[in-house]
Design a protein around this motif. Sequence first.
Motif, PDB file in Angstrom:
ATOM      1  N   ASN A  43     -11.746   6.013 -16.266  1.00 33.11           N
ATOM      2  CA  ASN A  43     -11.384   5.983 -14.909  1.00 33.11           C
ATOM      3  C   ASN A  43     -11.129   7.489 -14.526  1.00 33.11           C
ATOM      4  OD1 ASN A  43     -10.150   4.889 -12.362  1.00 33.11           O
ATOM      5  ND2 ASN A  43      -8.445   5.966 -12.998  1.00 33.11           N
ATOM      6  N   PHE A  46     -14.982   8.781 -14.227  1.00 31.52           N
ATOM      7  CA  PHE A  46     -15.897   8.232 -13.591  1.00 31.52           C
ATOM      8  C   PHE A  46     -16.657   9.054 -12.380  1.00 31.52           C
ATOM      9  CE2 PHE A  46     -17.513   5.723  -9.661  1.00 31.52           C
ATOM     10  CZ  PHE A  46     -17.924   4.399 -10.679  1.00 31.52           C
ATOM     11  N   ASP A  47     -15.897  10.038 -11.773  1.00 31.31           N
ATOM     12  CA  ASP A  47     -16.661  10.758 -10.614  1.00 31.31           C
ATOM     13  C   ASP A  47     -17.441  11.648 -11.160  1.00 31.31           C
ATOM     14  OD1 ASP A  47     -15.120   9.393  -8.854  1.00 31.31           O
ATOM     15  OD2 ASP A  47     -13.588  10.870  -8.559  1.00 31.31           O
ATOM     16  N   ARG A  54     -23.269   5.048 -13.609  1.00 32.89           N
ATOM     17  CA  ARG A  54     -22.675   4.505 -12.702  1.00 32.89           C
ATOM     18  C   ARG A  54     -23.341   3.115 -12.558  1.00 32.89           C
ATOM     19  NH1 ARG A  54     -20.273   8.426  -8.078  1.00 32.89           N
ATOM     20  NH2 ARG A  54     -19.516  10.022  -9.371  1.00 32.89           N
ATOM     21  N   PRO A  59     -16.822  -2.450 -16.187  1.00 33.82           N
ATOM     22  CA  PRO A  59     -15.502  -2.410 -15.987  1.00 33.82           C
ATOM     23  C   PRO A  59     -14.901  -3.438 -17.109  1.00 33.82           C
ATOM     24  CG  PRO A  59     -16.143  -3.005 -13.977  1.00 33.82           C
ATOM     25  CD  PRO A  59     -17.358  -2.500 -14.653  1.00 33.82           C
ATOM     26  N   ASP A 137     -10.073   1.158  -8.395  1.00 29.16           N
ATOM     27  CA  ASP A 137     -11.008   0.528  -7.486  1.00 29.16           C
ATOM     28  C   ASP A 137     -12.404   0.639  -8.161  1.00 29.16           C
ATOM     29  OD1 ASP A 137      -9.342   1.153  -5.422  1.00 29.16           O
ATOM     30  OD2 ASP A 137     -10.020   3.232  -4.952  1.00 29.16           O
ATOM     31  N   HIS A 138     -12.563   0.958  -9.508  1.00 24.74           N
ATOM     32  CA  HIS A 138     -13.609   0.939 -10.327  1.00 24.74           C
ATOM     33  C   HIS A 138     -13.613  -0.328 -11.016  1.00 24.74           C
ATOM     34  CE1 HIS A 138     -13.849   5.053  -9.081  1.00 24.74           C
ATOM     35  NE2 HIS A 138     -13.021   5.340  -9.953  1.00 24.74           N
TER      36      HIS A 138
END
Length: 256
Positions: A43, A46-47, A54, A59, A137-138
Motif C-alpha cells: 500500500n 503503490f504510488d 500496477r 490485491p 482504495d487499492h
Amino acid sequence: MAVPQVLHSEWTKIRSVASTVWTLGLAFVVTLGLGVLISVVSNNDFDSMSREDRLTFDPTYISFAGMGLGQLAMIVFGVLVVSNEYSTGMIRTSLAAVPRRGVFLFSKVAVATVLAFVVGLITAFVSFFVGQLILGDHGASIGDPGVLRAVFGAALYMTLIAMFSMGIAAMLRSPLLSLGILMPFFFIISNILGNVNATKKVGQYLPDQAGTKIMQVVPPLHDDAPYGPWGGLLIMVAWVAAALLVGYALLRHRDA
C-alpha cells in the motif's frame, strides 16, 4: 473396530497432542502476520510502482503473501499427525486395534484434513479481509470476479499441503526424515526449479507451484503456464492422491 470409532479415536489422538494443535494455530498467526506486513508495504509503495506493476497488481494474492511461510506449519502438522505414532512406538498398538490398515490411515487423514480445512478457511478469510482493509482504495471486494474463488482456493491450498505431507510421512514413517525432505523441497528446490528458465517448464508442475494458481486473480506478467487456477489445483490434487496412495501401499505391505 467400526469406522466411526476409528474416526473418534483419531480425533482424540490429534487433539490430545499439544504440538499438532499448536502448529495449526501457528499456521494462522504466521500467514496473517506476514500478509499484513506485505499489505502495508504494498500500500505504501503503490504510488511509486511502474505501469506494468500496477497492471498486474493483485490485491487478493497480496493478502496471502504469508501463505508461503504459513504452509511450513501445515507441513509440520501433516507430518506429526501421521508419524507421531511411529516415533513413540504406539503404531503397533494402533494397528492391533485397527488391523484394516486402509481404514486406519484414511480415518487419520480424514480427521486431520477436516481440521486443516477449517483452519485454512478461517485463515484465508481473515487474511483477505484484513489485507483489503489495509490496502484501502487499492484493495479488492469479495464480490469481484475471481476473488471468492481465490479465497476458498487459499483454504484448499493449505489443506492440500497438509494432506501431501501426511502422504509423505506415511511413506517415510520418520518425522525427521519427512521434514528433512519436505522443507528443502518446498522452500529451496521448488523455488529454484520454478524460477530458472532452463527448468521452469518442469517446476510449474510441482504441487506448490501449480497449487498457488488458485489464489491468483490477476495473472503475473509473462505468465506462460499452460493451465489456469482450477487446472493448477487439479495438478496439486494429483500429487496429493499419489502421495497418499503410495503411503497406503507401503503401510499395507510392511511391518509396523
